[in-house]
Enzyme design. Structure first.
Site, short mmCIF file in Angstrom:
data_model
loop_
_atom_site.label_atom_id
_atom_site.label_comp_id
_atom_site.label_asym_id
_atom_site.label_seq_id
_atom_site.Cartn_x
_atom_site.Cartn_y
_atom_site.Cartn_z
N CYS A 95 42.57 43.39 38.99
CA CYS A 95 42.40 44.24 40.01
C CYS A 95 42.21 43.60 41.55
O CYS A 95 42.91 43.99 42.35
CB CYS A 95 40.97 44.79 39.92
N HIS A 110 36.33 45.15 45.91
CA HIS A 110 36.61 43.77 45.08
C HIS A 110 37.53 42.73 45.86
O HIS A 110 38.40 42.02 45.16
CB HIS A 110 36.95 44.21 43.74
#
Length: 409
Positions: A39, A99
């Site tokens: 990710c 993130h």
């Protein structure tokens, strides 16, 4: 999410009518890739429009405060996707997963998002909104907040509200659903386990099921339906480019058919992902294209759709796919590269036209992934010339991104 976890990509046990509608009303890609097999790196590729290796982001960040995240992240730049859109008068929002860093200079707001609501870590408990260290991980801009609800539903609600509030002006929304990332928690029942925000594996005594995963994907699809309905209610459907994709291949509960392997690897199952785009009146419906694309192409495409004049200093690695999606240009040949940290090792890959090499340790494999997406027939022994040519291209790319990365250490 897995390659075959949508009806339009072959799913039989998951109902995704709203995402299938996007594919039906626009263009669906068969050969689209994430920038990485995990990710953080892929999200860096989207926000920067460049290979994430240039920013030393090749593995997921740990939770806030973890040693693996100390100092790491994507530093704000005047050329971040949302900042460039703001220069064109766009209101910008991110609802969902970030993130890409925890410091003030790595935050969504620093990168140009006017509004942020969601999680900053890689995953959190969908009901309690705690990260892997048990710390609260739900944010309104840079302020921790407490809101009751299932994360997927909260993301959808905030997106709909933003559309309603900004219908009279240009806007860009990154709807970054964290589902179906683990923990595999169903939307119908709140988590009550003491330590549920964790990755369960197939051999664990208390593990998750495909049914749990299906429920999570179907909740995302329901949210997409609500977002499309909000656009329709505001009269914005024909003036809005909607793109759907995901940031890496599927986990063990996913269906990556017909691809090989999973997330974390540079096999097709780790990096090839669903992707579709709809823009009524601009993108003809019912298209299926074999055009090879990658996450950072979406950056260039979005900027082109918004009429942004991209400064040369942005040095985008991605290409604008809008002419292809609009049917004005034919599919083009692409050469793309990947490098990913896998456990204690590194995997690499390069795709050039219909061929791809995978470098796993000391082993080099060559495949025709157009004819053999499952990577079953290794062509290295019959085409060593092609294997060598691709390896040289890969090494040249590595040297180039490494040289830029060295300036950031």
């Amino acid at each position: 999410m897995g390659y075959a976890d949508l009806g339009s990509y072959g799913a039989r046990d998951i109902r995704t009518p709203n995402l299938d509608r996007l594919a039906r009303e626009g263009v669906r890609f068969t050969d689209f890739y994430a920038n990485a097999s995990t990710c953080t790196p892929t999200r860096a590729g989207l926000i920067s429009g460049r290979y994430q290796q240039r920013y030393l982001l090749e593995a997921p960040l740990g939770a806030n405060g973890a040693a693996s995240s100390a100092g790491r992240g994507l530093e704000a730049s005047p050329y971040s996707l949302p900042r460039l859109l703001k220069s064109r008068g766009y209101a910008t929002a991110l609802f969902g997963k970030w993130h890409l860093g925890y410091t003030a200079t790595q935050s969504p707001n620093a990168h140009g998002f006017d509004t942020f609501f969601g999680l900053k870590s890689g995953y959190h408990d969908y009901w309690r909104h705690n990260d892997s260290r048990g710390q609260p991980d739900l944010w309104e801009n840079d302020t921790p907040v407490t809101v009751y609800g299932y994360t997927t539903d909260l993301i959808t609600a905030r997106t709909v509200k933003f559309i309603e509030a900004h219908a009279a002006e240009p806007f860009f929304i990154d709807v970054a659903y964290n589902a179906p990332h683990w923990p595999f928690q169903r939307p119908e029942t709140p988590s009550v386990a003491a330590n549920n925000a964790r990755f369960v594996k197939p051999a664990d005594s208390l593990t998750s099921s495909r049914a749990d995963y299906v429920a999570m994907v179907e909740r995302v699809d329901r949210g997409v339906g609500e977002i499309l309905a909000a656009l329709e209610q505001q009269g914005l459907t024909r003036n809005t480019l909607v793109i759907f994709t995901n940031d890496n291949g599927g986990e063990w509960l996913s269906d990556n058919t017909p691809l090989f392997n999973r997330k974390w690897t540079t096999w097709e199952g780790g990096i090839r992902v669903p992707a579709m785009a709809r823009w009524p009146g601009r993108i003809p419906p019912k298209q299926v294209t074999p055009q090879v694309g990658i996450t950072m192409d979406l950056t260039a495409t979005i900027l082109a759709a918004a009429g942004v004049v991209v400064p040369a200093e942005a040095k985008l690695d991605g290409v604008n796919l809008l002419p292809l999606m609009e049917g004005r240009t034919p599919a083009m040949e692409r050469t793309l590269f990947w490098r990913a940290a896998v456990g204690a090792g590194i995997m690499r890959a390069a795709r050039d036209g219909e061929h791809k090499i995978v470098v796993d340790g000391d082993h080099l494999f060559l495949y025709n992934v157009r004819r053999d997406p499952g990577e079953r027939t290794d062509l290295a022994r019959s085409r060593p010339d092609l294997a060598r040519a691709l390896r040289l291209k890969l090494e040249s790319w590595e040297a180039q991104v490494n040289a830029e990365a060295a300036t950031r250490r």
